[in-house]
Design a protein around this motif. Structure first.
Motif, PDB file in Angstrom:
ATOM      1  N   SER A 152       0.835  -1.202   0.000  1.00  0.00           N
ATOM      2  CA  SER A 152       0.000   0.000   0.000  1.00  0.00           C
ATOM      3  C   SER A 152       0.869   1.251   0.000  1.00  0.00           C
ATOM      4  CB  SER A 152      -0.897   0.006   1.243  1.00  0.00           C
ATOM      5  OG  SER A 152      -0.096   0.156   2.397  1.00  0.00           O
ATOM      6  N   ASP A 153       0.258   2.371  -0.409  1.00  0.00           N
ATOM      7  CA  ASP A 153       0.972   3.647  -0.386  1.00  0.00           C
ATOM      8  C   ASP A 153       1.428   3.954   1.036  1.00  0.00           C
ATOM      9  OD1 ASP A 153       0.418   3.750  -3.008  1.00  0.00           O
ATOM     10  OD2 ASP A 153      -0.943   5.470  -2.943  1.00  0.00           O
ATOM     11  N   ALA A 154       0.523   3.703   1.982  1.00  0.00           N
ATOM     12  CA  ALA A 154       0.836   4.024   3.380  1.00  0.00           C
ATOM     13  C   ALA A 154       2.106   3.298   3.828  1.00  0.00           C
ATOM     14  CB  ALA A 154      -0.332   3.631   4.278  1.00  0.00           C
ATOM     15  N   ARG A 159       8.117   3.538   5.021  1.00  0.00           N
ATOM     16  CA  ARG A 159       9.493   3.075   4.798  1.00  0.00           C
ATOM     17  C   ARG A 159      10.391   4.134   4.167  1.00  0.00           C
ATOM     18  NH1 ARG A 159       8.807  -2.765   1.876  1.00  0.00           N
ATOM     19  NH2 ARG A 159       7.280  -3.704   3.279  1.00  0.00           N
ATOM     20  N   ASP A 160       9.814   5.274   3.790  1.00  0.00           N
ATOM     21  CA  ASP A 160      10.588   6.217   2.996  1.00  0.00           C
ATOM     22  C   ASP A 160      10.557   7.623   3.584  1.00  0.00           C
ATOM     23  OD1 ASP A 160      12.077   6.635   0.383  1.00  0.00           O
ATOM     24  OD2 ASP A 160      10.473   8.125   0.182  1.00  0.00           O
ATOM     25  N   GLU A 161      11.726   8.077   3.997  1.00  0.00           N
ATOM     26  CA  GLU A 161      11.795   9.393   4.642  1.00  0.00           C
ATOM     27  C   GLU A 161      11.387  10.514   3.697  1.00  0.00           C
ATOM     28  OE1 GLU A 161      15.645   9.927   6.296  1.00  0.00           O
ATOM     29  OE2 GLU A 161      15.407   8.336   7.791  1.00  0.00           O
ATOM     30  N   GLN A 162      11.770  10.373   2.450  1.00  0.00           N
ATOM     31  CA  GLN A 162      11.465  11.422   1.479  1.00  0.00           C
ATOM     32  C   GLN A 162       9.951  11.621   1.344  1.00  0.00           C
ATOM     33  OE1 GLN A 162      13.725  10.775  -2.119  1.00  0.00           O
ATOM     34  NE2 GLN A 162      12.666  12.438  -3.171  1.00  0.00           N
ATOM     35  N   LEU A 163       9.229  10.498   1.333  1.00  0.00           N
ATOM     36  CA  LEU A 163       7.775  10.585   1.229  1.00  0.00           C
ATOM     37  C   LEU A 163       7.178  11.218   2.489  1.00  0.00           C
ATOM     38  CD1 LEU A 163       6.727   7.195  -0.449  1.00  0.00           C
ATOM     39  CD2 LEU A 163       6.538   9.484  -1.425  1.00  0.00           C
ATOM     40  N   GLN A 164       7.749  10.842   3.627  1.00  0.00           N
ATOM     41  CA  GLN A 164       7.243  11.409   4.887  1.00  0.00           C
ATOM     42  C   GLN A 164       7.430  12.923   4.892  1.00  0.00           C
ATOM     43  OE1 GLN A 164       9.427   9.175   7.850  1.00  0.00           O
ATOM     44  NE2 GLN A 164       8.600   7.256   7.046  1.00  0.00           N
ATOM     45  N   ALA A 165       8.629  13.350   4.442  1.00  0.00           N
ATOM     46  CA  ALA A 165       8.916  14.777   4.407  1.00  0.00           C
ATOM     47  C   ALA A 165       7.931  15.504   3.485  1.00  0.00           C
ATOM     48  CB  ALA A 165      10.349  15.002   3.937  1.00  0.00           C
ATOM     49  N   ASP A 186       3.617  11.666  -5.813  1.00  0.00           N
ATOM     50  CA  ASP A 186       3.179  10.563  -6.690  1.00  0.00           C
ATOM     51  C   ASP A 186       4.335  10.004  -7.493  1.00  0.00           C
ATOM     52  OD1 ASP A 186      -0.096  11.994  -7.485  1.00  0.00           O
ATOM     53  OD2 ASP A 186       0.640  10.851  -5.754  1.00  0.00           O
ATOM     54  N   LYS A 187       5.189  10.922  -7.977  1.00  0.00           N
ATOM     55  CA  LYS A 187       6.332  10.491  -8.774  1.00  0.00           C
ATOM     56  C   LYS A 187       7.234   9.590  -7.934  1.00  0.00           C
ATOM     57  CE  LYS A 187       9.944  12.487 -11.729  1.00  0.00           C
ATOM     58  NZ  LYS A 187      11.144  12.862 -10.987  1.00  0.00           N
ATOM     59  N   GLU A 191       8.273   5.711  -8.515  1.00  0.00           N
ATOM     60  CA  GLU A 191       9.682   5.287  -8.575  1.00  0.00           C
ATOM     61  C   GLU A 191       9.947   4.146  -7.609  1.00  0.00           C
ATOM     62  OE1 GLU A 191      11.899   8.794  -7.743  1.00  0.00           O
ATOM     63  OE2 GLU A 191      11.670   9.609  -9.777  1.00  0.00           O
ATOM     64  N   LEU A 192       9.412   4.292  -6.399  1.00  0.00           N
ATOM     65  CA  LEU A 192       9.644   3.267  -5.387  1.00  0.00           C
ATOM     66  C   LEU A 192       9.054   1.930  -5.815  1.00  0.00           C
ATOM     67  CD1 LEU A 192       9.041   5.152  -2.002  1.00  0.00           C
ATOM     68  CD2 LEU A 192      11.203   4.257  -2.873  1.00  0.00           C
ATOM     69  N   ARG A 193       7.850   1.989  -6.366  1.00  0.00           N
ATOM     70  CA  ARG A 193       7.220   0.739  -6.823  1.00  0.00           C
ATOM     71  C   ARG A 193       8.040   0.100  -7.942  1.00  0.00           C
ATOM     72  NH1 ARG A 193       2.412  -0.412  -4.750  1.00  0.00           N
ATOM     73  NH2 ARG A 193       1.266   1.272  -3.733  1.00  0.00           N
ATOM     74  N   ALA A 194       8.447   0.937  -8.900  1.00  0.00           N
ATOM     75  CA  ALA A 194       9.247   0.412 -10.010  1.00  0.00           C
ATOM     76  C   ALA A 194      10.564  -0.157  -9.477  1.00  0.00           C
ATOM     77  CB  ALA A 194       9.514   1.507 -11.030  1.00  0.00           C
ATOM     78  N   GLY A 195      11.132   0.544  -8.504  1.00  0.00           N
ATOM     79  CA  GLY A 195      12.388   0.095  -7.921  1.00  0.00           C
ATOM     80  C   GLY A 195      12.254  -1.267  -7.253  1.00  0.00           C
ATOM     81  N   ARG A 196      11.160  -1.433  -6.529  1.00  0.00           N
ATOM     82  CA  ARG A 196      10.915  -2.729  -5.880  1.00  0.00           C
ATOM     83  C   ARG A 196      10.819  -3.833  -6.933  1.00  0.00           C
ATOM     84  NH1 ARG A 196       6.302  -3.978  -3.767  1.00  0.00           N
ATOM     85  NH2 ARG A 196       6.942  -5.400  -2.131  1.00  0.00           N
ATOM     86  N   ARG A 197      10.052  -3.547  -7.984  1.00  0.00           N
ATOM     87  CA  ARG A 197       9.881  -4.550  -9.048  1.00  0.00           C
ATOM     88  C   ARG A 197      11.222  -4.902  -9.651  1.00  0.00           C
ATOM     89  NH1 ARG A 197       5.384  -1.530 -10.985  1.00  0.00           N
ATOM     90  NH2 ARG A 197       6.719  -0.613 -12.576  1.00  0.00           N
ATOM     91  N   GLU A 198      11.989  -3.863  -9.942  1.00  0.00           N
ATOM     92  CA  GLU A 198      13.279  -4.075 -10.600  1.00  0.00           C
ATOM     93  C   GLU A 198      14.222  -4.904  -9.756  1.00  0.00           C
ATOM     94  OE1 GLU A 198      15.394  -0.483 -12.306  1.00  0.00           O
ATOM     95  OE2 GLU A 198      13.371  -0.350 -13.164  1.00  0.00           O
ATOM     96  N   SER A 199      14.313  -4.561  -8.483  1.00  0.00           N
ATOM     97  CA  SER A 199      15.276  -5.279  -7.647  1.00  0.00           C
ATOM     98  C   SER A 199      14.845  -6.733  -7.480  1.00  0.00           C
ATOM     99  CB  SER A 199      15.447  -4.582  -6.295  1.00  0.00           C
ATOM    100  OG  SER A 199      14.267  -4.675  -5.550  1.00  0.00           O
TER     101      SER A 199
END
Lengths: 302, 108
Positions: A152-154, A159-165, A186-187, A191-199
């Protein structure tokens, strides 16, 4: 490539070409696949459009064919699908009977009769021999990894400081600024979702590479679905998000090892694996009979 | 796990038959493997032209020409056996006529 062929086709015999650009075939042989076979071998099965299938053998190589006098084309999807299923079934049965086939695309037709096929087999003997040896006992397998319950987005925010900020900035910002910040937000999510998929994909590929001869990443959704309606074609009716689709060329003895690797992945919560095969090595089949550069075997021309 | 090979799995592989598999380049070959079938053109609209284009499935191709191939095929079939008439039947007459007056194909 195709224009090249068109030129050659036109050069073959203009008289045989109908006014509509599709060659007329008085006598042709619809080609399913090539296999190792001995004189007298046969394959008891029904081909595309109900035609009887035969094996034309020359020097230990057999072409699985049926006699035809025109290409197979229809605007009726159900018909096309029926043909495709028959084509695949014949190639499959040939593989079971004779070992790994060199499969051909749907609607590949050789001009001429059985003798013409034998002549072609003689001419191309070296190339065909190499191709058959190269693929012997190897099959194509397909793997799809689906995340049943996408993160989920939440959870990504947690997990991501940048999103929290960004989130706290948005709360404090005026309307215009908030809008821009949300775009950034949103961007970052994408990116995070794509990154997860990629890794995950890279990790899986690396592990499969140890057991398989070749591993390729495919588009995350099939190119042309032959589904009956838009909804079915647009999605596969299953929940979740496809993380990756892979196609693998592997020796049949390594099938079990590949299955074990996939078991590990499937043990991860929320991931579902679809492992299908063994298929004839369609994606890994060579290009034959050209004097050009070797075929690009990358099925993922992105 | 063991790989599956059921009907559902087969459907996934069908589109591969239109795109992958050994490619023959020889004078004896008559193949439409690189030309999307009329039926596939319809699904392409669904699947998204861009994806199809990436795979090079869409050479510039005149649908009318493909259609007349369909028409001829159906005629052959009708001659061979009394097949079901398709919904395209009404187009056949027109196509027959247009084929007789068709220009030479260009090799694109």
């Amino acid at each position: 490539m195709s224009s090249d062929r068109a030129d050659r086709l036109e050069g073959v015999d203009d008289a045989e070409t109908a006014g509509d650009g599709v060659p007329e075939i008085d006598d042709g042989r619809y080609l399913y696949c090539l296999v190792r076979a001995d004189a007298g071998d046969s394959l008891e099965t029904t081909g595309v459009d109900g035609e009887p299938v035969s094996v034309v053998v020359e020097d230990g190589i057999g072409a699985v064919v049926h006699a035809c006098d025109g290409i197979y084309d229809s605007a009726d999807l159900t018909q096309v699908r029926r043909w495709l299923v028959r084509h695949q079934t014949v190639v499959d049965e040939a593989g079971e009977a004779f070992g790994t086939p060199i499969p051909f695309q749907f609607d590949t037709i050789l001009r001429g009769d059985d003798e013409g096929v034998r002549e072609w087999l003689r001419e191309e003997a070296d190339t065909l021999e190499r191709a058959l040896s190269g693929l012997a006992n190897h099959w194509e397998y397909r793997v799809e990894v689906v995340e049943i319950d996408p993160i989920s987005d939440a959870e990504l925010v947690d997990r991501d400081e940048q999103l929290q900020a960004l989130e706290s900035k948005i709360d404090d910002a005026g309307e215009g600024t908030a809008y821009l910040l949300e775009k950034q937000f949103d961007k970052r999510l994408t990116e995070l979702r794509a990154g997860r998929r990629e890794s995950m994909t890279t990790d899986l590929k690396t592990r499969l590479d140890e057991q398989a001869r070749e591993v390729h990443t495919l588009e995350r959704s099939p190119t042309a679905s032959l589904a009956d309606d838009v909804t079915e074609a647009a999605g596969d009716g299953r929940d979740g998000e496809t993380l990756c689709r892979l196609t693998i060329l592997a020796h049949e003895d390594d099938e079990t090892a590949i299955g074990s690797i996939l078991d590990d992945v499937a043990a991860t919560d929320g991931l579902e694996i679809r492992f299908t095969g063994p298929w004839p090595p369609y994606t890994f089949a060579p290009e034959l009979g050209g004097d050009d550069e070797p075929a690009d075997l990358d099925p993922n021309q992105q | 796990m063991r790989p599956r090979k059921d009907d559902e799995a087969l459907v996934d592989v069908l589109d591969v038959l239109l795109r992958d598999g050994a490619i023959l380049r020889a004078d004896v070959i008559v193949s439409v493997a690189e030309i999307p079938l009329v039926g596939i053109k319809l699904t392409a609209a669904i699947a998204g032209m861009e994806t199809m284009n990436e795979y090079g499935l869409f050479e510039e191709w005149d649908v009318e020409r493909r259609r007349s191939a369909v028409t001829r095929r159906q005629h052959q079939r009708d001659r061979r056996r009394d097949d079901d008439r398709t919904k395209r039947d009404h187009e056949q007459v027109a196509l027959e006529q247009s084929r007789e007056t068709r220009d030479e194909p260009d090799s694109s």
